[in-house]
Design a protein around this motif. Structure first.
Motif, PDB file in Angstrom:
ATOM      1  N   PHE A   6       0.823  -1.212   0.000  1.00  0.00           N
ATOM      2  CA  PHE A   6       0.000   0.000   0.000  1.00  0.00           C
ATOM      3  C   PHE A   6       0.860   1.266   0.000  1.00  0.00           C
ATOM      4  O   PHE A   6       0.356   2.356   0.192  1.00  0.00           O
ATOM      5  CB  PHE A   6      -0.911   0.032   1.243  1.00  0.00           C
ATOM      6  N   HIS A   7       2.182   1.090  -0.156  1.00  0.00           N
ATOM      7  CA  HIS A   7       3.140   2.213  -0.108  1.00  0.00           C
ATOM      8  C   HIS A   7       3.100   2.923   1.249  1.00  0.00           C
ATOM      9  O   HIS A   7       3.289   4.125   1.339  1.00  0.00           O
ATOM     10  CB  HIS A   7       2.894   3.219  -1.241  1.00  0.00           C
TER      11      HIS A   7
ATOM     12  N   GLU B 206     -10.942   5.297   8.682  1.00  0.00           N
ATOM     13  CA  GLU B 206     -11.489   5.135   7.327  1.00  0.00           C
ATOM     14  C   GLU B 206     -10.521   5.627   6.267  1.00  0.00           C
ATOM     15  O   GLU B 206     -10.488   5.133   5.155  1.00  0.00           O
ATOM     16  CB  GLU B 206     -12.798   5.933   7.180  1.00  0.00           C
TER      17      GLU B 206
ATOM     18  N   PHE C 123      -6.693   5.633   1.828  1.00  0.00           N
ATOM     19  CA  PHE C 123      -7.136   6.550   0.799  1.00  0.00           C
ATOM     20  C   PHE C 123      -6.367   7.866   0.883  1.00  0.00           C
ATOM     21  O   PHE C 123      -5.694   8.283  -0.056  1.00  0.00           O
ATOM     22  CB  PHE C 123      -8.624   6.794   1.022  1.00  0.00           C
TER      23      PHE C 123
ATOM     24  N   TYR D  20     -15.348  -0.129   0.565  1.00  0.00           N
ATOM     25  CA  TYR D  20     -14.787  -0.162   1.912  1.00  0.00           C
ATOM     26  C   TYR D  20     -14.831  -1.564   2.484  1.00  0.00           C
ATOM     27  O   TYR D  20     -15.606  -2.407   2.060  1.00  0.00           O
ATOM     28  CB  TYR D  20     -15.534   0.809   2.833  1.00  0.00           C
TER      29      TYR D  20
ATOM     30  N   ASP E  53     -11.729   2.768   3.923  1.00  0.00           N
ATOM     31  CA  ASP E  53     -12.156   3.078   2.558  1.00  0.00           C
ATOM     32  C   ASP E  53     -11.056   2.714   1.570  1.00  0.00           C
ATOM     33  O   ASP E  53      -9.877   2.866   1.867  1.00  0.00           O
ATOM     34  CB  ASP E  53     -12.484   4.570   2.455  1.00  0.00           C
ATOM     35  N   MET E  54     -11.454   2.235   0.410  1.00  0.00           N
ATOM     36  CA  MET E  54     -10.501   1.891  -0.646  1.00  0.00           C
ATOM     37  C   MET E  54     -10.813   2.731  -1.864  1.00  0.00           C
ATOM     38  O   MET E  54     -11.980   2.912  -2.223  1.00  0.00           O
ATOM     39  CB  MET E  54     -10.616   0.418  -1.009  1.00  0.00           C
ATOM     40  N   GLY E  55      -9.768   3.202  -2.493  1.00  0.00           N
ATOM     41  CA  GLY E  55      -9.938   4.104  -3.626  1.00  0.00           C
ATOM     42  C   GLY E  55      -9.862   3.398  -4.959  1.00  0.00           C
ATOM     43  O   GLY E  55      -9.953   2.174  -5.050  1.00  0.00           O
ATOM     44  N   ALA E  56      -9.682   4.193  -5.994  1.00  0.00           N
ATOM     45  CA  ALA E  56      -9.763   3.674  -7.353  1.00  0.00           C
ATOM     46  C   ALA E  56      -8.398   3.570  -8.022  1.00  0.00           C
ATOM     47  O   ALA E  56      -8.309   3.337  -9.210  1.00  0.00           O
ATOM     48  CB  ALA E  56     -10.689   4.560  -8.178  1.00  0.00           C
TER      49      ALA E  56
ATOM     50  N   GLU F 244      -3.910   2.458  -7.588  1.00  0.00           N
ATOM     51  CA  GLU F 244      -2.918   1.674  -6.879  1.00  0.00           C
ATOM     52  C   GLU F 244      -2.467   2.380  -5.608  1.00  0.00           C
ATOM     53  O   GLU F 244      -2.275   3.592  -5.608  1.00  0.00           O
ATOM     54  CB  GLU F 244      -1.719   1.430  -7.802  1.00  0.00           C
ATOM     55  N   GLY F 245      -2.310   1.623  -4.542  1.00  0.00           N
ATOM     56  CA  GLY F 245      -1.935   2.229  -3.275  1.00  0.00           C
ATOM     57  C   GLY F 245      -3.166   2.536  -2.434  1.00  0.00           C
ATOM     58  O   GLY F 245      -3.098   2.551  -1.223  1.00  0.00           O
ATOM     59  N   GLU F 246      -4.294   2.769  -3.110  1.00  0.00           N
ATOM     60  CA  GLU F 246      -5.549   3.053  -2.391  1.00  0.00           C
ATOM     61  C   GLU F 246      -6.451   1.831  -2.380  1.00  0.00           C
ATOM     62  O   GLU F 246      -7.426   1.781  -1.677  1.00  0.00           O
ATOM     63  CB  GLU F 246      -6.313   4.189  -3.096  1.00  0.00           C
ATOM     64  N   TRP F 247      -6.127   0.885  -3.254  1.00  0.00           N
ATOM     65  CA  TRP F 247      -6.952  -0.324  -3.287  1.00  0.00           C
ATOM     66  C   TRP F 247      -6.178  -1.493  -2.713  1.00  0.00           C
ATOM     67  O   TRP F 247      -4.978  -1.412  -2.476  1.00  0.00           O
ATOM     68  CB  TRP F 247      -7.456  -0.592  -4.694  1.00  0.00           C
ATOM     69  N   ALA F 248      -6.886  -2.589  -2.469  1.00  0.00           N
ATOM     70  CA  ALA F 248      -6.252  -3.777  -1.915  1.00  0.00           C
ATOM     71  C   ALA F 248      -6.114  -4.826  -3.004  1.00  0.00           C
ATOM     72  O   ALA F 248      -7.037  -5.041  -3.775  1.00  0.00           O
ATOM     73  CB  ALA F 248      -7.095  -4.328  -0.771  1.00  0.00           C
TER      74      ALA F 248
END
Lengths: 382, 257
Positions: free
Chosen positions: A210-211, A227, A231, B171, B183-186, B188-192
């Motif tokens: 996840f850096h 949360e 993000f 999430y 929360d997970m984003g859209a 790389e680095g924000e998603w799993a």
């Protein structure tokens, strides 16, 4: 020929035709809580204190800050928005007496299988103390992990969770971990009694993916919003709480051992860099010119234009003995009118890696903190 | 779907050519032959999916059976009457690529000693690749001059396996629905990302059924359905809640001598 086409279409059909009916919701969160009505507005310093719109899923207590508990109406309705389909007991908007302490609300999920308890409390908006001995902590369970949460006690015995840490982010990638294995925990080996141990840890292979390869130990006055850790991690730390006096100085005791290898966000090693701890405090305006709330986050806690004064310990040389530190607030004068309207907030921040917020530091760095005290202008401290 | 359509058009064209060649070809009768060697090449489509989609999957947003080639050879032995037996060795690639929207789908992301586990609501992009050597053992039955029906078990030995994906735009509730939310984003680095390739079994069992349809003396077309009876994961592996079965259909050509 039709056979091949139909085989090709079969799977798409089979897969899409068997989407089941949506199950009832399993979540049971309070999403927002508010008090409305002119008759209650006078109990608060500012209308924005009558609302909590971003209640974190990690929160178990919802605190409304009021001018005084003595003048708080004996019967008062708190309104809630909760997860769709969930139910809340006592009902949203029902009149409750908050002058005797917290009122417990139970939210039950739509499917009836899950429950969450929240304490709703009205507390006086003053800081409970300005002498932080870190004797008070609670062990909290989150999934299979445990962590410590520090709190302060005011003269009436009420607990105030003014301290936050990144523990909630660190435990995300852990299972069955003990409180003493987290980046921030209460240690029995304080300067006097218990103290705080902050240590920079590896966030494991998953953290690297996840850096976010390291987790620095931190403790600050404010709120941590788990949360956001993946993000927008710099927004996960919300710094500060209102204060009614102007700070001059912060003193305390520390021990510091930097970790052996300094690394960056991509785990590149920097043999010539030594990790540093950081201790600082920021006094800032918590309302903009339009009266909107201002909060400082990880990305602007030292650079926001709303900062009035800040105090930083210039250097914290490594030491294995308890060593005294002292820092003075420097900046502009505070405005008495703003001060009286609870328009200033303060935060105090400790971190085992100065640049831990951008995931730079050395795994193994350890900062111990104890007996921290703030002094103020025009007040008798104590 | 467009990719499937394109493939279908190609298959149809090849079939038409074969039918045309059949018109000028020799008598396809081969009843006199006792032993035949059949070389096959085919294209497989299908999915590695639970039998019945769990309610935690709210929609299937994309489903792409990626290039899945089957090639192999069988030895066919005629026995009594129209009955016979056939066994062979096939190279197969059972792959797919699916995108789904989930609500409270149990998942776990493990890397080394760190792990995130909980209920995911959001977008999942799943890739499955299974390259394998399959040994089918089939009973065959001639239905008329041209068509042979075949059915029997198979065992597959996996050469290469991949079960990985991305959970994004949503999430995760850690542990259970009351756990803290991340929360997970859209991007790389924000998603799993997750990868359960190592948990996949090295062997699969199943049953296959299909038809060989002779077009000319040495040429025919074939269809097969391979229905996996064992899940692709070890029974002790609980992260993927549902047992996933590889179910693939193959269409192709064969040459027999």
């Amino acid at each position: 020929m039709r056979k091949y086409l139909s085989i090709a279409l079969m799977f798409a059909f089979v897969l899409s035709s068997c989407i089941k009916d949506e199950l009832p919701n399993t979540e049971c969160d309070i999403v927002s809580a508010w008090v409305e009505g002119e008759q209650y507005a006078t109990s608060f310093y500012h209308p924005s204190q009558m609302r909590h719109d971003n209640i974190s899923t990690a929160e178990k207590e919802i605190v409304f800050s009021v001018r005084s508990l003595i003048s708080l109406p004996k019967s008062l309705p708190v309104n809630f928005t909760i997860t769709e389909g969930a139910t809340i007991q006592p009902a949203s908007g029902s009149e409750q007496d908050f002058t005797k302490g917290p009122v417990t609300y139970v939210v039950t999920s739509e499917d009836g299988e899950w429950k969450r308890e929240y304490k709703v409390t009205f507390k006086e908006a003053t800081m409970p103390t300005y002498k932080f001995s870190f004797e008070n902590y609670e062990t909290i369970q989150s999934s299979s992990n445990y962590y410590h949460e520090f709190y302060e006690v005011d003269q009436s015995g009420t607990h105030h969770n003014i301290w936050a840490s990144g523990n909630l982010g660190a435990i995300l990638i852990k299972t069955n971990s003990k409180a003493e294995e987290q980046p921030t925990y209460s240690t029995p080996n304080g300067y006097a009694g218990r103290g705080v141990c902050l240590n920079t840890q590896s966030a494991g292979p998953l953290g690297e993916a996840f850096h976010k390869p390291i987790a620095a130990g931190n403790l600050f006055i404010g709120r941590f919003v788990p949360e956001k850790v993946l993000f927008e991690p710099l927004k996960a730390t919300e710094f500060g709480r209102p204060i009614d006096r102007v700070p001059i100085r912060v003193t305390g005791y520390y021990k510091y051992t930097p970790g052996p290898v300094f690394t960056d966000m991509e785990m590149n090693k920097y043999p010539n860099r030594t990790d540093e701890a950081s201790i600082y405090a920021v006094f800032y305006r918590n309302k903009d010119n339009e009266g909107n709330d201002v909060l400082l986050y990880g990305d602007d806690v030292l650079s926001s234009p709303f900062i009035v004064k800040k105090a930083e310990v210039a250097t914290l040389p490594p030491t294995s003995e308890w060593t005294r530190f002292e820092m003075f607030f420097e900046g502009n004068e505070a405005d008495d009118v703003i001060l009286a309207a609870q328009g200033y907030s303060i935060t105090l921040v400790f971190s085992s890696s100065k640049d831990g917020a951008s995931f730079e530091g050395a795994i193994g760095s350890e900062l111990l903190i104890d007996e921290v005290e703030m002094t103020f202008e025009n007040t008798d401290n104590d | 779907m467009t990719r499937i359509m394109k493939k279908n058009i190609i298959i149809c064209l090849v079939c038409s050519l074969l039918l045309a060649s059949n018109a000028f070809g020799a008598d396809p009768d081969s009843r006199k032959k006792k032993v035949e060697v059949i070389a096959r090449v085919g294209y497989s489509i299908g999915g590695t999916a639970p039998l019945g989609i769990p309610a935690t999957i709210r929609s299937i947003d994309a489903f792409r059976p990626t290039a899945s080639i089957m090639a192999g050879a069988d030895l066919k032995l005629s026995l009594i009457g129209s009955w016979g037996i056939m066994a062979g060795l096939h190279y197969e690639n059972k792959a797919m690529d699916a995108e789904v929207t989930t609500k409270g789908y149990r998942m776990e992301v493990v890397k080394g000693d760190s792990r995130i586990e909980g209920l995911f609501t959001g977008h999942v992009k799943q890739e499955v690749t299974q390259k394998m050597l399959t040994v089918p053992v089939m009973l065959t039955c001639r239905l008329g001059n041209r068509v042979t029906w075949k059915v029997g078990p198979y065992i597959s030995f996996l050469l290469d396996k991949d079960f990985s994906g991305i959970a994004s735009d949503g999430y995760l509730r850690q542990g259970d629905p009351t756990g803290q939310r991340v929360d997970m984003g859209a991007k790389e680095g924000e998603w799993a990302t997750y990868d359960f390739s190592d948990e996949m079994l090295d062997r699969q069992f199943g049953v296959a059924m299909g038809f060989d349809w002779r077009l000319a003396k040495h040429v025919g077309i074939m269809t097969d359905i391979n229905w996996g009876l064992t899940g692709i994961f070890d029974k002790d592996f609980k992260t993927v809640e549902q047992t996933l079965y590889p179910i693939y259909a193959t269409v192709g050509l064969y040459l027999c001598f």
